[in-house]
Design a protein around this motif. Sequence first.
Motif, short mmCIF file in Angstrom:
data_model
loop_
_atom_site.label_atom_id
_atom_site.label_comp_id
_atom_site.label_asym_id
_atom_site.label_seq_id
_atom_site.Cartn_x
_atom_site.Cartn_y
_atom_site.Cartn_z
N ILE A 12 1.03 -1.17 -0.04
CA ILE A 12 -0.19 -0.28 0.14
C ILE A 12 0.96 1.17 0.53
O ILE A 12 2.10 1.51 0.82
N GLN A 13 0.42 1.86 -0.51
CA GLN A 13 1.50 3.38 -0.93
C GLN A 13 0.15 4.06 0.23
O GLN A 13 0.14 4.66 0.29
N PRO A 14 2.14 5.07 0.47
CA PRO A 14 2.25 5.98 1.99
C PRO A 14 1.92 7.15 1.63
O PRO A 14 2.94 7.99 1.66
N GLY A 21 -11.62 1.83 2.07
CA GLY A 21 -11.73 1.26 0.49
C GLY A 21 -10.52 -0.25 0.80
O GLY A 21 -10.17 -1.13 0.65
N ASN A 22 -8.73 0.62 1.66
CA ASN A 22 -7.57 -0.26 1.32
C ASN A 22 -8.21 -1.17 2.27
O ASN A 22 -7.22 -1.77 2.20
N TYR A 23 -8.85 -1.16 3.81
CA TYR A 23 -8.75 -1.83 4.80
C TYR A 23 -10.31 -3.06 3.80
O TYR A 23 -9.87 -4.33 3.94
N VAL A 128 6.55 4.35 -15.51
CA VAL A 128 6.81 2.84 -15.07
C VAL A 128 6.64 2.06 -14.19
O VAL A 128 6.93 1.76 -13.90
N TYR A 129 5.19 3.05 -13.76
CA TYR A 129 5.61 2.48 -12.14
C TYR A 129 4.83 0.83 -11.87
O TYR A 129 5.08 0.27 -10.73
N PRO A 130 3.98 0.71 -13.33
CA PRO A 130 3.57 -1.11 -13.51
C PRO A 130 4.46 -2.06 -13.46
O PRO A 130 4.26 -2.64 -12.88
N ALA A 135 8.14 -6.25 -10.85
CA ALA A 135 9.12 -6.69 -10.02
C ALA A 135 8.31 -7.30 -8.25
O ALA A 135 9.09 -7.81 -8.17
N ASP A 136 8.50 -5.81 -7.79
CA ASP A 136 7.99 -6.06 -6.61
C ASP A 136 7.12 -8.01 -5.62
O ASP A 136 7.24 -8.20 -5.63
N ILE A 137 6.35 -7.75 -7.39
CA ILE A 137 5.59 -8.95 -7.00
C ILE A 137 6.18 -10.40 -7.05
O ILE A 137 6.37 -11.51 -6.79
N VAL A 147 -6.27 -7.02 -3.23
CA VAL A 147 -5.35 -6.46 -3.94
C VAL A 147 -6.91 -6.30 -3.93
O VAL A 147 -7.52 -6.88 -4.06
N GLY A 148 -7.03 -4.73 -4.39
CA GLY A 148 -9.08 -4.92 -4.73
C GLY A 148 -8.59 -4.51 -6.44
O GLY A 148 -7.01 -4.81 -6.60
N ASP A 149 -9.62 -4.20 -6.52
CA ASP A 149 -10.54 -4.43 -8.13
C ASP A 149 -10.09 -3.58 -9.18
O ASP A 149 -9.20 -3.08 -10.30
N ASP A 150 -9.72 -2.22 -9.51
CA ASP A 150 -8.15 -1.34 -9.11
C ASP A 150 -6.81 -1.64 -9.80
O ASP A 150 -6.36 -0.75 -11.11
N GLN A 151 -6.26 -2.59 -8.98
CA GLN A 151 -4.99 -3.04 -9.65
C GLN A 151 -5.17 -4.59 -10.51
O GLN A 151 -4.43 -4.75 -11.05
N ARG A 186 -14.08 -3.09 -4.99
CA ARG A 186 -14.51 -1.67 -5.73
C ARG A 186 -15.27 -0.83 -4.53
O ARG A 186 -16.19 -1.55 -4.68
N ILE A 187 -14.83 -0.43 -2.97
CA ILE A 187 -15.61 0.60 -2.56
C ILE A 187 -16.06 1.77 -3.07
O ILE A 187 -14.47 2.47 -3.52
N MET A 188 -16.97 2.85 -2.70
CA MET A 188 -16.95 3.56 -4.39
C MET A 188 -17.32 4.77 -2.95
O MET A 188 -17.57 4.21 -1.82
N LYS A 196 -14.51 5.81 -7.19
CA LYS A 196 -14.01 4.67 -6.36
C LYS A 196 -13.34 5.18 -4.85
O LYS A 196 -13.39 6.67 -5.06
N MET A 197 -13.89 4.79 -3.84
CA MET A 197 -13.24 5.61 -2.63
C MET A 197 -11.88 5.34 -2.50
O MET A 197 -11.49 4.94 -2.94
N SER A 198 -11.30 7.59 -2.63
CA SER A 198 -9.73 7.31 -2.64
C SER A 198 -9.76 8.19 -1.41
O SER A 198 -10.44 9.64 -0.72
P1 TYM Z 1 -3.31 1.11 -3.02
O1 TYM Z 1 -2.30 2.10 -2.16
O2 TYM Z 1 -3.58 2.46 -3.95
O3 TYM Z 1 -3.85 1.10 -2.76
C1 TYM Z 1 -3.95 -0.04 -1.55
C2 TYM Z 1 -4.80 -1.06 -1.79
O4 TYM Z 1 -5.87 -1.07 -1.74
C3 TYM Z 1 -6.85 -1.10 -2.61
N1 TYM Z 1 -8.11 -0.03 -2.63
C4 TYM Z 1 -9.32 -0.09 -2.69
N2 TYM Z 1 -9.54 -1.24 -2.79
C5 TYM Z 1 -11.52 -1.35 -2.48
N3 TYM Z 1 -12.16 -0.15 -2.60
C6 TYM Z 1 -11.05 0.99 -2.80
N4 TYM Z 1 -12.27 2.34 -3.14
C7 TYM Z 1 -9.90 0.96 -2.82
N5 TYM Z 1 -8.67 1.64 -2.90
C8 TYM Z 1 -7.74 1.16 -2.54
C9 TYM Z 1 -6.07 -0.81 -4.02
O5 TYM Z 1 -6.57 -2.06 -4.83
C10 TYM Z 1 -4.91 -1.68 -3.55
O6 TYM Z 1 -4.69 -3.16 -2.97
N6 TYM Z 1 -0.30 -0.51 -6.84
C11 TYM Z 1 -0.61 -0.23 -5.89
C12 TYM Z 1 0.11 -1.30 -4.50
C13 TYM Z 1 1.02 -1.32 -5.12
C14 TYM Z 1 1.43 -3.47 -5.07
C15 TYM Z 1 2.53 -3.80 -5.16
C16 TYM Z 1 0.35 -3.57 -4.78
C17 TYM Z 1 3.07 -1.19 -5.59
N7 TYM Z 1 3.78 -2.88 -5.66
C18 TYM Z 1 2.57 -5.32 -5.02
C19 TYM Z 1 -0.31 -5.12 -4.60
C20 TYM Z 1 1.47 -5.73 -4.96
C21 TYM Z 1 -1.12 0.85 -5.04
O7 TYM Z 1 -1.78 1.92 -5.31
O8 TYM Z 1 -2.34 0.75 -3.93
#
Ligand code: TYM
Length: 331
Positions: A12-14, A21-23, A128-130, A135-137, A147-151, A186-188, A196-198
């Motif tokens: 998760i990004q800090p 949504g993250n939870y 080049v983020y993706p 690489a992380d994975i 992960v959530g659906d947005d990934q 995907r929590i809205m 999406k909730m962000s």
């Molecule tokens: P990030 O930091 O935006 O979000 C972290 C995780 O929370 C999920 N998420 C949600 N799920 C449901 N509803 C929502 N509204 C919602 N908002 C966020 C995201 O899908 C994610 O799982 N690119 C990633 C971070 C990352 C990563 C990785 C994830 C970097 N390297 C390797 C998995 C594996 C990101 O930006 O997540």
Amino acid sequence: MVNAMKKVLSGIQPSGQLTLGNYIGAIKNFVSLQETHECFFMVVDLHAITVPQDPAALREQSQSVAALYLAAGIDPKRSAVYMQSHVRAHAELGWLMTTLTSMGELERMTQFKDKAAGKDSVGAGLFVYPSLMAADILAYNADLVPVGDDQKQHLELTRDLAGRFNSRYGDFFTVPQPYFPEIGARIMSLDDASKKMSKSNPNAGSYIALLDPPDVIRKKISRATTDSGREVKYDPAGKPEVSNLMGIYAQMSGLSLQEVEAKYEGQGYGSFKKELAEQVVAQLEPMQQRYHEIRSSGMLEEVLREGAAKASETAELVVEGVRERMGFLKR
Ligand code: TYM
């Protein structure tokens, strides 16, 4: 080992306050998967800097995300909890993966398009983020990625890159599977069910932050947009706002969507929203207490150090294997 446990990695990004949504989309599954898998959970600080970050805020947010992992129930004795930048293999493999990725693949990424839209200048890191995420994975040969659906699209690219590497250099990488929650992938937003909730939404009423005080949570839920009907019914196309709230209810209470529907049959939205707020508070309040204890205990530094050491052991070996297959001289 014959029966090696399957590996799980996520991050998760800090880059701001974590939300419900993250939870629901991610952290809740991190906690349950650690029972049966070898887990690696990072705070992805290298990804956060793909958009400008204030150094002091980045430091604070990094500690905050790590503490929330633990407060939510991730057990650092079972799972490695660490900073992405503390494991050098990420940056190294990130570069190697970038060289396997095409511009066209990156140009098609919807998250990039959204984040770059309307900007005069866009950092190359955002582009080049993706490849770094792949690489992380792949650095752990992870089997599952909660992960959530947005990934989803980033995970597809990761799978493609693993396959490309394997066909070019011989079978090496595990092709990872995404792992989405059944409800709430995907929590809205609370004010607009088409978004999406962000944490980056400027309207704080649109999201519930994991550290929002109980009264703020109650207020936000009572103000959440619904529709002009009265029925608590799960119908994402016809009743997106109510369906979103029902998804949150189900995830917080452990009830199924049908059970939530049955519980509020003929009752209208008032009591549903009130009880939803209490369900959310019941989950978040104890987590917040643990969070504050963890922050004041001074335990984080050691947890992160041990997590990084454990993660490095696995990731270094994988990167060595990649280097060898790609033709780099031994160091
Ligand atoms: P990030 O930091 O935006 O979000 C972290 C995780 O929370 C999920 N998420 C949600 N799920 C449901 N509803 C929502 N509204 C919602 N908002 C966020 C995201 O899908 C994610 O799982 N690119 C990633 C971070 C990352 C990563 C990785 C994830 C970097 N390297 C390797 C998995 C594996 C990101 O930006 O997540």
